[in-house]
Structure formats: C-alpha cells, structure tokens
Design an enzyme around this catalytic site. Structure first.
Site, PDB file in Angstrom:
ATOM      1  N   GLU A 136       0.817  -1.205   0.000  1.00  0.00           N
ATOM      2  CA  GLU A 136       0.000   0.000   0.000  1.00  0.00           C
ATOM      3  C   GLU A 136       0.855   1.261   0.000  1.00  0.00           C
ATOM      4  OE1 GLU A 136      -1.580  -1.492   3.764  1.00  0.00           O
ATOM      5  OE2 GLU A 136      -1.324   0.537   4.525  1.00  0.00           O
ATOM      6  N   CYS A 173       3.703   8.317   0.379  1.00  0.00           N
ATOM      7  CA  CYS A 173       4.337   7.416   1.334  1.00  0.00           C
ATOM      8  C   CYS A 173       4.407   6.044   0.689  1.00  0.00           C
ATOM      9  CB  CYS A 173       3.485   7.380   2.606  1.00  0.00           C
ATOM     10  SG  CYS A 173       4.037   6.153   3.795  1.00  0.00           S
ATOM     11  N   CYS A 212       7.431  -6.963   6.998  1.00  0.00           N
ATOM     12  CA  CYS A 212       8.574  -6.380   7.703  1.00  0.00           C
ATOM     13  C   CYS A 212       8.987  -7.359   8.794  1.00  0.00           C
ATOM     14  CB  CYS A 212       8.154  -5.048   8.334  1.00  0.00           C
ATOM     15  SG  CYS A 212       9.481  -4.187   9.201  1.00  0.00           S
ATOM     16  N   GLY A 257       7.607  -1.954   5.694  1.00  0.00           N
ATOM     17  CA  GLY A 257       9.004  -2.332   5.503  1.00  0.00           C
ATOM     18  C   GLY A 257       9.983  -1.433   6.213  1.00  0.00           C
ATOM     19  N   GLU A 258      11.190  -1.968   6.375  1.00  0.00           N
ATOM     20  CA  GLU A 258      12.286  -1.207   6.963  1.00  0.00           C
ATOM     21  C   GLU A 258      13.277  -0.926   5.831  1.00  0.00           C
ATOM     22  OE1 GLU A 258      13.462   0.450   9.631  1.00  0.00           O
ATOM     23  OE2 GLU A 258      15.295   0.583   8.450  1.00  0.00           O
ATOM     24  N   SER A 284      12.783   6.326  13.981  1.00  0.00           N
ATOM     25  CA  SER A 284      11.644   6.035  14.849  1.00  0.00           C
ATOM     26  C   SER A 284      12.176   5.782  16.248  1.00  0.00           C
ATOM     27  CB  SER A 284      10.905   4.808  14.332  1.00  0.00           C
ATOM     28  OG  SER A 284      10.443   5.079  13.028  1.00  0.00           O
ATOM     29  N   HIS A 326      10.396   6.633  19.571  1.00  0.00           N
ATOM     30  CA  HIS A 326       9.263   6.092  20.350  1.00  0.00           C
ATOM     31  C   HIS A 326       9.500   5.891  21.843  1.00  0.00           C
ATOM     32  CE1 HIS A 326       7.517   5.885  16.465  1.00  0.00           C
ATOM     33  NE2 HIS A 326       7.894   4.677  16.131  1.00  0.00           N
ATOM     34  N   ASN A 373      -1.835   5.347  15.841  1.00  0.00           N
ATOM     35  CA  ASN A 373      -3.011   4.923  15.098  1.00  0.00           C
ATOM     36  C   ASN A 373      -3.281   3.507  15.592  1.00  0.00           C
ATOM     37  OD1 ASN A 373      -4.636   5.960  12.923  1.00  0.00           O
ATOM     38  ND2 ASN A 373      -2.714   6.540  11.927  1.00  0.00           N
TER      39      ASN A 373
HETATM   40  N1  SAH Z   1      10.539   0.822   9.217  1.00  0.00           N
HETATM   41  C1  SAH Z   1      10.591   2.246   9.183  1.00  0.00           C
HETATM   42  C2  SAH Z   1       9.456   2.880   8.411  1.00  0.00           C
HETATM   43  C3  SAH Z   1       8.138   2.390   8.874  1.00  0.00           C
HETATM   44  S1  SAH Z   1       6.732   3.230   9.232  1.00  0.00           S
HETATM   45  C4  SAH Z   1      10.638   2.799  10.594  1.00  0.00           C
HETATM   46  O1  SAH Z   1      10.530   2.029  11.522  1.00  0.00           O
HETATM   47  O2  SAH Z   1      10.837   3.996  10.764  1.00  0.00           O
HETATM   48  C5  SAH Z   1       6.877   4.887   9.515  1.00  0.00           C
HETATM   49  C6  SAH Z   1       6.567   5.331  10.928  1.00  0.00           C
HETATM   50  O3  SAH Z   1       5.251   4.955  11.373  1.00  0.00           O
HETATM   51  C7  SAH Z   1       7.526   4.754  11.943  1.00  0.00           C
HETATM   52  O4  SAH Z   1       7.925   5.786  12.797  1.00  0.00           O
HETATM   53  C8  SAH Z   1       6.670   3.755  12.661  1.00  0.00           C
HETATM   54  O5  SAH Z   1       7.204   3.462  13.930  1.00  0.00           O
HETATM   55  C9  SAH Z   1       5.343   4.449  12.675  1.00  0.00           C
HETATM   56  N2  SAH Z   1       4.173   3.605  12.921  1.00  0.00           N
HETATM   57  C10 SAH Z   1       3.960   2.329  12.542  1.00  0.00           C
HETATM   58  N3  SAH Z   1       2.750   1.908  12.935  1.00  0.00           N
HETATM   59  C11 SAH Z   1       2.169   2.959  13.563  1.00  0.00           C
HETATM   60  C12 SAH Z   1       0.905   3.154  14.188  1.00  0.00           C
HETATM   61  N4  SAH Z   1       0.021   2.181  14.242  1.00  0.00           N
HETATM   62  N5  SAH Z   1       0.654   4.372  14.718  1.00  0.00           N
HETATM   63  C13 SAH Z   1       1.555   5.365  14.677  1.00  0.00           C
HETATM   64  N6  SAH Z   1       2.758   5.246  14.092  1.00  0.00           N
HETATM   65  C14 SAH Z   1       3.065   4.049  13.549  1.00  0.00           C
END
Ligand code: SAH
Length: 348
Positions: free
Chosen positions: A88, A101, A108, A160-161, A215, A217, A291
């Site tokens: 997607e 995006c 992943c 994906g990463e 990321s 977190h 989310n």
């Molecule tokens: N693998 C990469 C890119 C992935 S997604 C990474 O980890 O950065 C992009 C961002 O969305 C990342 O910061 C990821 O941690 C975040 N993300 C993934 N699922 C999410 C969710 N359910 N709610 C909020 N952020 C989310």
C-alpha cells in the site's frame, strides 16, 4: 521476468544494444518507463522493439487495484505486484505539494509492537523498480508526467524497513533522482528507519542527502526494547551518534518520529528524558498519536495529553510538532489497509 523500471539509463543502453538497437532508444525507453507507459504505448519505438521488450520485461510491476479517498483528502492506494503480493501507499496533499508514502518491503521483520506491517513478518524485499513504480503509477493516475510531476515529495514510511533492504533502496533513490526520469531529488525524500545503526553510517556516505528520520518512540532503552525489538541490538546512544555522523557528513538535520502510546511513552518523565537526549541537537521531533491497530493492545495518547507533551518540549526550545493524523478513516497507518485486504475484509 524482469522489471523494466529496475534499470537505469546505462543499463538500458546495454539491454537495447543487446537487442541490436541504437543506444538513443534507451533514453526513449527510460523516459517512457518513468511516464509509466505500457510498452504498446511507447509509440516512438518500432513495433518489433516493443514486442521484444514485452517478451522479456514487465512494464506494470505495481498496479493500482484500489484507491480510497479520506474525508481529509488523503488517498490510500492498494497495489498488486507481479507475483500477486499486495502493498500500500498513501498520498497526502499539502499546500506545498503532494507527498507519497511508499512501501519498501512486503511485510517487515522488525516486529514493532504497535505496527500492522510486521504482523506476518517479512514476505520479501521489493526491488528498486517496484518501489519506483509506486510513485510512477500514482503520478500517472493523477494525470502527471515527468515534466509535470504530481508528486513532489516521497517518504519511505509505508510497509518495511528501508535500511533492511539497503541496496535496492539506494538504487531506487538514484533512479528517483534521474534527471531524465521522474527527477525527485533526495532532498525531497524522507527515509525512516527503526535505527539500523551500521546502515545509517553507510547511508551518510552515499552522496544521497535524504532527510534521515529515526523512529525513536521512547527515550529509554529498556522501554524501547519492549515496543521495538531492534532496540535490543542498538542502543539509543548509538543511534544518536549515527545521527550526528549523518549531520556531520551531509550537513542535513535529522528527524525523529515519536508515536504517542497511552501509558507507554507519554509520561512527564519521558518528555523530560527526551528533552535531555535531544537538547542542542540539529534535529526536529515529529510527534504523532498512535493509530491504534486492532490486532495490537495499545491505545493512542489523548489529544490533550499529546499537546501537553509537545508543549513541555517546545517550551524548552526543542523543535517539535504534533502531526495531524491523516486518513484515519481509511486505515492510514502503516500496513493497516493491506492487513484488511489480507483478512478478506476489503474487496477490490
Ligand atoms: N521501518 C521504518 C518505516 C516504517 S513506518 C521505521 O521504523 O521507521 C513509519 C513510521 O510509522 C515509523 O515511525 C513507525 O514506527 C510508525 N508507525 C507504525 N505503525 C504505527 C501506528 N500504528 N501508529 C503510529 N505510528 C506508527
């Protein structure tokens, strides 16, 4: 079968000369591929050449099979790949342009606890041309061309990463920046990683000045390990050192993503620790409320609390913003739409 959008101009020159054609045909093919045309639409080529290409190469590696439009204008695309896998992409429309995006892997293997993309692990890496074709397909669907691009910015924040599919991602970034093609500069690309430190060092030396986004977190290694298994391998201090190196080499400030999860990473203590980590650094912090993914037992921090968390940091001079959540009514977060499709709850 090979994917035509995997090739750069010089590789295409070799391919066409192998077919007994003049090298200038390669430029024509390259720009047609970046317009996302089918071989039969490449009318400046001879019918014989078009047939030869069609016999050996895929011209639509990424097919839009579903488009959802959110109340806020965000569009979500479901793409099918040549082997039937589904990925997607999300298009966000801003005043300054359109950001797409894109996904970099099918699934992943990083296992982040809040993320839908990793629920079934890694299915496979995507090729450079497949990643590029997500952009080419949406650009064409929006009526764009290589001269009149409808996509101005790209974020590698789909499934994906990206740094776990390093070589293909680097090739993709170079294809994306080709002046004879879609020509989107690395400066308009954000690459988001969960923090694969050695690859962050490699990226700094590629001469591709993308916006590096990590990321984070959590400001604490222990707590981070609970939501991001990769944190067992790389400490936050190592990530910050790799970010500083990125800044030193590229001169580009870097970004952190911080998804606010109720009761996990949104305390005052977290805000204070985050301040101590980031103060004085050439970085910007993007906060976003989680989310919520139905398979995961985690909730978003409330709006009020998220704003208070933001204020605590900005009051002390940290450059930070709380992102608007876009497309929540269409499963906007990473991997959610694909998930719904796999679960059989979304027909195409
Ligand atoms: N693998 C990469 C890119 C992935 S997604 C990474 O980890 O950065 C992009 C961002 O969305 C990342 O910061 C990821 O941690 C975040 N993300 C993934 N699922 C999410 C969710 N359910 N709610 C909020 N952020 C989310």
């Amino acid at each position: 079968m090979k994917i035509i959008s995997d090739y750069n101009l010089s590789e295409l020159k070799d391919i066409v000369s192998g077919m007994g054609e003049k090298p200038f045909r390669a430029s024509q093919i390259f720009s047609n591929v970046h317009q996302y045309k089918r071989f039969e639409e490449m009318t400046e080529l001879s019918v014989a050449l078009r047939e030869k290409l069609a016999a050996g190469y895929i011209d639509e590696p990424c097919k839009i099979i579903r488009e959802l439009v959110s109340r806020d204008g965000t569009r979500k695309y479901l793409f099918s790949l040549f082997d039937g896998n589904v990925i997607e992409g999300v298009l966000m429309q801003y005043k300054y342009g359109n950001t797409l995006c894109v996904s970099t892997q099918v699934g992943c293997r990083m296992g982040c606890k809040f993320c839908a993309s990793t629920l079934d692990g890694l299915i496979r890496n995507m090729s450079a041309g497949e990643m590029l074709s997500e952009i080419l397909a949406v650009n064409r669907a929006l009526g764009g061309s290589v001269k009149d691009r409808k996509i101005t910015n790209v974020v590698l924040m789909g499934s994906g990463e990206p740094l776990d599919n390093y070589d293909n991602v680097i090739k993709f970034l170079r294809l994306l920046a080709s002046p004879d093609g879609i020509n989107i500069s690395p400066r308009n690309v954000s690459l988001s990683t969960c923090g694969l430190v050695p690859k962050m060092y490699d990226l700094a030396n590629e001469g591709l000045p993308v916006n590096l986004t990590v990321s984070l977190h959590s400001p604490f290694d222990e707590a981070r390990m609970k939501i991001m298994p990769v944190a067992k391998t790389y400490k936050i201090s190592e990530i910050l050192a790799a970010c500083d190196n990125y800044f030193k080499i590229t001169g580009r400030r870097y970004y952190f993503e911080y998804s606010l999860i109720a009761g996990e990473n949104d305390s005052d203590e977290c805000a204070d620790a985050l301040y101590r980590l980031l103060k004085g650094k050439p970085c910007h912090l993007n906060l976003i409320r989680l989310n919520a993914v139905k398979e995961r037992d985690l909730d978003a921090t409330s709006d009020v609390k998220a704003n208070a968390f933001l204020k605590k940091l900005t009051d002390k001079g940290i450059s930070a913003t709380l992102r608007r959540r876009m497309g929540t009514d269409i499963d906007g977060a990473c991997g959610q739409l694909r998930r719904r499709y796999i679960d059989g709850k979304l027909s195409v």
